[in-house]
Write a protein that holds these residues in place. Structure first.
Motif, PDB file in Angstrom:
ATOM      1  N   VAL A  67      32.685  75.002 123.088  1.00  0.00           N
ATOM      2  CA  VAL A  67      33.029  73.762 123.790  1.00  0.00           C
ATOM      3  C   VAL A  67      32.073  72.634 123.396  1.00  0.00           C
ATOM      4  O   VAL A  67      31.026  72.850 122.784  1.00  0.00           O
ATOM      5  CB  VAL A  67      32.980  73.959 125.326  1.00  0.00           C
ATOM      6  CG1 VAL A  67      34.014  74.979 125.764  1.00  0.00           C
ATOM      7  CG2 VAL A  67      31.584  74.377 125.778  1.00  0.00           C
ATOM      8  N   ASP A  68      32.458  71.428 123.789  1.00  0.00           N
ATOM      9  CA  ASP A  68      31.623  70.258 123.534  1.00  0.00           C
ATOM     10  C   ASP A  68      31.612  69.392 124.789  1.00  0.00           C
ATOM     11  O   ASP A  68      32.609  69.299 125.501  1.00  0.00           O
ATOM     12  CB  ASP A  68      32.169  69.457 122.353  1.00  0.00           C
ATOM     13  CG  ASP A  68      31.229  68.332 121.948  1.00  0.00           C
ATOM     14  OD1 ASP A  68      30.019  68.478 122.176  1.00  0.00           O
ATOM     15  OD2 ASP A  68      31.714  67.323 121.419  1.00  0.00           O
ATOM     16  N   ILE A  69      30.460  68.759 125.049  1.00  0.00           N
ATOM     17  CA  ILE A  69      30.315  67.890 126.218  1.00  0.00           C
ATOM     18  C   ILE A  69      30.061  66.471 125.739  1.00  0.00           C
ATOM     19  O   ILE A  69      29.213  66.240 124.892  1.00  0.00           O
ATOM     20  CB  ILE A  69      29.135  68.324 127.102  1.00  0.00           C
ATOM     21  CG1 ILE A  69      29.265  69.795 127.490  1.00  0.00           C
ATOM     22  CG2 ILE A  69      29.067  67.473 128.364  1.00  0.00           C
ATOM     23  CD1 ILE A  69      28.112  70.276 128.331  1.00  0.00           C
ATOM     24  N   ASP A  70      30.794  65.537 126.292  1.00  0.00           N
ATOM     25  CA  ASP A  70      30.530  64.130 125.990  1.00  0.00           C
ATOM     26  C   ASP A  70      29.264  63.692 126.718  1.00  0.00           C
ATOM     27  O   ASP A  70      29.069  64.012 127.895  1.00  0.00           O
ATOM     28  CB  ASP A  70      31.700  63.254 126.439  1.00  0.00           C
ATOM     29  CG  ASP A  70      32.961  63.517 125.623  1.00  0.00           C
ATOM     30  OD1 ASP A  70      32.812  63.871 124.440  1.00  0.00           O
ATOM     31  OD2 ASP A  70      34.067  63.378 126.176  1.00  0.00           O
ATOM     32  N   PRO A  71      28.371  62.971 126.043  1.00  0.00           N
ATOM     33  CA  PRO A  71      27.142  62.522 126.701  1.00  0.00           C
ATOM     34  C   PRO A  71      27.436  61.523 127.818  1.00  0.00           C
ATOM     35  O   PRO A  71      28.186  60.575 127.636  1.00  0.00           O
ATOM     36  CB  PRO A  71      26.350  61.874 125.557  1.00  0.00           C
ATOM     37  CG  PRO A  71      27.370  61.518 124.522  1.00  0.00           C
ATOM     38  CD  PRO A  71      28.443  62.536 124.629  1.00  0.00           C
ATOM     39  N   THR A 191      14.564  62.129 116.248  1.00  0.00           N
ATOM     40  CA  THR A 191      14.815  61.121 117.274  1.00  0.00           C
ATOM     41  C   THR A 191      14.942  61.813 118.620  1.00  0.00           C
ATOM     42  O   THR A 191      15.728  62.750 118.780  1.00  0.00           O
ATOM     43  CB  THR A 191      16.096  60.334 116.971  1.00  0.00           C
ATOM     44  OG1 THR A 191      15.952  59.667 115.712  1.00  0.00           O
ATOM     45  CG2 THR A 191      16.349  59.293 118.044  1.00  0.00           C
ATOM     46  N   ILE A 192      14.166  61.345 119.597  1.00  0.00           N
ATOM     47  CA  ILE A 192      14.181  61.931 120.931  1.00  0.00           C
ATOM     48  C   ILE A 192      14.369  60.829 121.967  1.00  0.00           C
ATOM     49  O   ILE A 192      14.194  59.650 121.673  1.00  0.00           O
ATOM     50  CB  ILE A 192      12.883  62.714 121.223  1.00  0.00           C
ATOM     51  CG1 ILE A 192      11.663  61.790 121.083  1.00  0.00           C
ATOM     52  CG2 ILE A 192      12.756  63.922 120.300  1.00  0.00           C
ATOM     53  CD1 ILE A 192      10.350  62.446 121.433  1.00  0.00           C
ATOM     54  N   ASP A 208      17.975  67.544 123.242  1.00  0.00           N
ATOM     55  CA  ASP A 208      19.370  67.958 123.303  1.00  0.00           C
ATOM     56  C   ASP A 208      19.676  68.419 124.722  1.00  0.00           C
ATOM     57  O   ASP A 208      19.112  69.400 125.194  1.00  0.00           O
ATOM     58  CB  ASP A 208      19.645  69.088 122.309  1.00  0.00           C
ATOM     59  CG  ASP A 208      21.130  69.406 122.183  1.00  0.00           C
ATOM     60  OD1 ASP A 208      21.922  68.848 122.964  1.00  0.00           O
ATOM     61  OD2 ASP A 208      21.493  70.215 121.315  1.00  0.00           O
ATOM     62  N   PHE A 209      20.570  67.690 125.413  1.00  0.00           N
ATOM     63  CA  PHE A 209      20.898  68.055 126.791  1.00  0.00           C
ATOM     64  C   PHE A 209      21.867  69.227 126.854  1.00  0.00           C
ATOM     65  O   PHE A 209      22.111  69.779 127.932  1.00  0.00           O
ATOM     66  CB  PHE A 209      21.498  66.846 127.529  1.00  0.00           C
ATOM     67  CG  PHE A 209      22.893  66.497 127.110  1.00  0.00           C
ATOM     68  CD1 PHE A 209      23.978  66.972 127.817  1.00  0.00           C
ATOM     69  CD2 PHE A 209      23.121  65.688 126.008  1.00  0.00           C
ATOM     70  CE1 PHE A 209      25.274  66.646 127.442  1.00  0.00           C
ATOM     71  CE2 PHE A 209      24.401  65.351 125.624  1.00  0.00           C
ATOM     72  CZ  PHE A 209      25.490  65.832 126.347  1.00  0.00           C
ATOM     73  N   ARG A 211      21.504  72.145 125.190  1.00  0.00           N
ATOM     74  CA  ARG A 211      20.878  73.431 124.876  1.00  0.00           C
ATOM     75  C   ARG A 211      19.685  73.682 125.791  1.00  0.00           C
ATOM     76  O   ARG A 211      18.948  72.764 126.133  1.00  0.00           O
ATOM     77  CB  ARG A 211      20.410  73.453 123.412  1.00  0.00           C
ATOM     78  CG  ARG A 211      21.529  73.264 122.400  1.00  0.00           C
ATOM     79  CD  ARG A 211      22.433  74.482 122.338  1.00  0.00           C
ATOM     80  NE  ARG A 211      23.539  74.300 121.399  1.00  0.00           N
ATOM     81  CZ  ARG A 211      24.771  73.948 121.749  1.00  0.00           C
ATOM     82  NH1 ARG A 211      25.054  73.714 123.026  1.00  0.00           N
ATOM     83  NH2 ARG A 211      25.733  73.814 120.854  1.00  0.00           N
ATOM     84  N   SER A 212      19.482  74.945 126.150  1.00  0.00           N
ATOM     85  CA  SER A 212      18.296  75.302 126.918  1.00  0.00           C
ATOM     86  C   SER A 212      17.066  75.072 126.045  1.00  0.00           C
ATOM     87  O   SER A 212      17.097  75.303 124.844  1.00  0.00           O
ATOM     88  CB  SER A 212      18.369  76.769 127.351  1.00  0.00           C
ATOM     89  OG  SER A 212      18.510  77.612 126.218  1.00  0.00           O
ATOM     90  N   GLY A 213      15.995  74.607 126.644  1.00  0.00           N
ATOM     91  CA  GLY A 213      14.800  74.289 125.876  1.00  0.00           C
ATOM     92  C   GLY A 213      14.857  72.937 125.206  1.00  0.00           C
ATOM     93  O   GLY A 213      14.002  72.618 124.388  1.00  0.00           O
ATOM     94  N   GLY A 214      15.852  72.122 125.538  1.00  0.00           N
ATOM     95  CA  GLY A 214      15.998  70.813 124.897  1.00  0.00           C
ATOM     96  C   GLY A 214      15.221  69.705 125.572  1.00  0.00           C
ATOM     97  O   GLY A 214      15.276  68.554 125.140  1.00  0.00           O
ATOM     98  N   ILE A 215      14.489  70.043 126.648  1.00  0.00           N
ATOM     99  CA  ILE A 215      13.701  69.060 127.386  1.00  0.00           C
ATOM    100  C   ILE A 215      12.285  69.596 127.579  1.00  0.00           C
ATOM    101  O   ILE A 215      12.088  70.793 127.835  1.00  0.00           O
ATOM    102  CB  ILE A 215      14.323  68.755 128.760  1.00  0.00           C
ATOM    103  CG1 ILE A 215      15.684  68.073 128.585  1.00  0.00           C
ATOM    104  CG2 ILE A 215      13.413  67.878 129.601  1.00  0.00           C
ATOM    105  CD1 ILE A 215      16.384  67.787 129.889  1.00  0.00           C
ATOM    106  N   GLY A 216      11.299  68.721 127.454  1.00  0.00           N
ATOM    107  CA  GLY A 216       9.916  69.130 127.659  1.00  0.00           C
ATOM    108  C   GLY A 216       8.959  67.977 127.446  1.00  0.00           C
ATOM    109  O   GLY A 216       9.362  66.860 127.097  1.00  0.00           O
ATOM    110  N   THR A 217       7.703  68.234 127.638  1.00  0.00           N
ATOM    111  CA  THR A 217       6.689  67.195 127.453  1.00  0.00           C
ATOM    112  C   THR A 217       6.255  67.136 125.990  1.00  0.00           C
ATOM    113  O   THR A 217       6.227  68.155 125.290  1.00  0.00           O
ATOM    114  CB  THR A 217       5.467  67.469 128.345  1.00  0.00           C
ATOM    115  OG1 THR A 217       4.962  68.788 128.084  1.00  0.00           O
ATOM    116  CG2 THR A 217       5.839  67.362 129.814  1.00  0.00           C
TER     117      THR A 217
END
Length: 287
Positions: A67-71, A191-192, A208-209, A211-217
């Motif tokens: 599947v794909d999610i629109d941002p 690019t982040i 990347d919103f 995927r798990s692990g796509g957010i962090g410091t």
């Protein structure tokens, strides 16, 4: 939320067995054709698996590969409760700004909202028979329908939801290897999106919103912000005195006489006098 399937999936794969989470209820995989619309009730139900309903309200698992999610600016399914608070506490976020995220304590989504003095968290309940979602008594077909409603009508007291602005972009200058799970792995020239300012040395960033692990410091010294865009004020067209005289030839002689008279009066004044000229009109420019 609704997602569109990217390809046909007409048989169960071994991925569901290999990546199953023993702490989660075992659902079967959904079967579908490319282009079908599914309603997702938990995007990170188990690792890279979403829990969704098909057009017949059949509940099952769907791998993110299918599947794909629109941002959407308010949808960050992989942000944690703690990081959502950092994100919303940022000074750029106004009261009422919110984010929809996957809950860490129950199946489904939660909404984190910036209130006057704190960050509130509200559970989004869902009906396992029809897939309807709700916070209070009013039910909605999808999480998007719920959000659209509470953008207009109060969700709590007199509080209405407010869509947050898009995060600022930045570019990684060097590779960065995390030392713990809270940090984000970076490659050079990636690019982040900068979600929040943590302190003078760290930012909360998203790569990347989906995927798990796509957010962090990320460390401040490892990223670079683009230069601010220069704002060019529009030029105001003003006609010259010569152009005015050409357009009004009948008043040219009287104007010349007036100027000569003013010059004579000025010349006869005392040399020690100080004369200041101040415009009585103000120039307004559009910004």
């Amino acid at each position: 939320m609704e997602v569109t399937t990217l390809r046909n999936h007409d048989g169960e794969s071994e991925m569901a067995t290999l990546e199953s989470d023993p702490t989660k209820k075992p659902y079967s995989e959904l079967l579908f054709k490319a282009g079908d619309t599914l309603r997702v009730v938990d995007y990170f139900y188990s690792k890279d698996w979403a829990l969704a309903l098909d057009r017949n309200n059949q509940i099952g698992l769907v791998h993110h590969y299918w599947v794909d999610i629109d941002p959407i600016s308010w949808l960050i399914p992989n942000i944690t409760r703690t990081n959502a608070e950092f994100y919303l506490k940022d000074k750029k976020r106004k009261i009422g700004c919110f984010v929809v995220r996957c809950s860490q304590s129950h199946e489904g989504f939660s909404i984190s909202i910036k209130l006057r003095n704190k960050i509130g968290h509200m559970r989004v309940h869902w009906d396992k028979k029809k897939g309807h979602v709700h916070i209070w008594k009013r039910k909605f077909r999808t999480i998007s329908d719920l959000v659209d409603y509470y953008l207009t009508y109060p969700i709590f007291g007199e509080m209405r939801l407010m869509v947050p602005e898009a995060p600022q972009l930045a570019t990684s200058l060097y590779p960065f290897q995390p030392t713990d799970e809270s940090q984000l792995c970076l490659q050079k020239s990636e690019t982040i999106q900068i979600l929040a300012f943590i302190d003078r040395d760290w930012y909360l960033a998203m790569k990347d919103f989906r995927r798990s692990g796509g957010i962090g410091t990320v460390p401040r010294k490892y990223i670079e912000f683009p230069p601010p865009e220069e704002k060019i004020l529009p030029r105001v067209q003003m006609s010259s005195n010569l152009e005015y005289l050409n357009q009004h030839p009948t008043s040219a002689s009287s104007t010349q006489s007036s100027v000569s008279s003013s010059y004579s009066e000025y010349s006869s004044s005392t040399s020690g006098d100080l004369i200041s000229f101040e415009s009585t009109e103000k120039l307004h420019t559009l910004s």
